[in-house]
Design a protein around this motif. Structure first.
Motif, PDB file in Angstrom:
ATOM      1  N   ASP A   1       4.793   3.285   1.979  1.00 46.79           N
ATOM      2  CA  ASP A   1       2.732   3.451   0.927  1.00 46.79           C
ATOM      3  C   ASP A   1       2.945   2.722  -0.138  1.00 46.79           C
TER       4      ASP A   1
ATOM      5  N   THR B   1      -0.238   0.242   0.532  1.00 43.79           N
ATOM      6  CA  THR B   1      -0.963   0.427  -1.280  1.00 43.79           C
ATOM      7  C   THR B   1      -0.787  -1.287  -1.952  1.00 43.79           C
TER       8      THR B   1
ATOM      9  N   GLN C   1      -7.165   2.373   2.967  1.00 45.37           N
ATOM     10  CA  GLN C   1      -7.451   2.555   1.402  1.00 45.37           C
ATOM     11  C   GLN C   1      -8.735   1.527   1.409  1.00 45.37           C
TER      12      GLN C   1
END
Length: 192
Positions: free
Chosen positions: A97, A101, A148
């Motif tokens: 993650d 990101t 995202q």
């Protein structure tokens, strides 16, 4: 060379050499062993002309689980598979993650029209298995990035490369670890 007349000498032209500019600095040639095997060319083969590579910087974080190459036109982010996936899996793990990101943030700052994601494996197992696994891993990263980045005019290309294009020696575990990776490439700035 210029011709000059000297005063009091019947104005006879005299040749005088002008200083010539210094040639640009050329470093001395690197000594080469003509018998070294790595330099042998097949009979009739010639070296390609030299090219200028436009890489501005290459960096790896201290843990060695990601890297970044930047050129005048493109950025390539490399994420090691051990950070993203469990062994022989294409399901993103908990540690993935933060890396996804970071990648999404940098991609968002550049607003590329196209993002290319290549998945790679080591040479253990069959080529077909590596091809399928690397394709699923590239697709998993694509889905996470798209989630995202949101919907945009960005297109994605995912490619599973299996053991093709290794960056290290597959005969050691250290080398195989480096070869198990996902590379995310995109143009610098807005668009390609």
């Amino acid at each position: 060379m210029c011709l000059t007349t000297l005063p009091g000498l019947n104005h006879t032209p005299v040749a005088r050499a002008e200083p010539s500019p210094s040639p640009p600095y050329q470093p001395p040639p690197v000594p080469v062993d003509p018998n070294a095997e790595v330099l042998e060319l097949k009979k009739g083969a010639q070296l390609a002309p030299p090219v200028v590579v436009d890489i501005l910087s290459v960096s790896t974080d201290l843990s060695g689980d990601s890297g970044r190459e930047e050129s005048n036109d493109n950025i390539k982010l490399t994420l090691q598979s051990e950070v993203l996936f469990a062994k022989d899996s294409a399901n993103l793990g908990a540690r993935a993650d933060a890396r996804i990101t970071e990648a999404a943030r940098e991609i968002g700052q550049n607003s590329p029209r196209k993002i290319t994601i290549h998945g790679f494996t080591d040479n253990l197992g069959t080529y077909a298995h590596g091809k399928a696994l690397s394709t699923r891993r590239a697709e998993a990263v694509r889905k996470a990035l798209a989630a995202q980045l949101g919907t945009s005019a960005t297109s994605y290309e995912t490619v599973g490369k299996s053991e093709d294009d290794p960056v290290a020696d597959n005969s050691t575990e250290e080398g195989r670890k480096k070869n198990r990776r996902v590379e995310i490439s995109f143009a610098r700035g807005a668009g390609e």
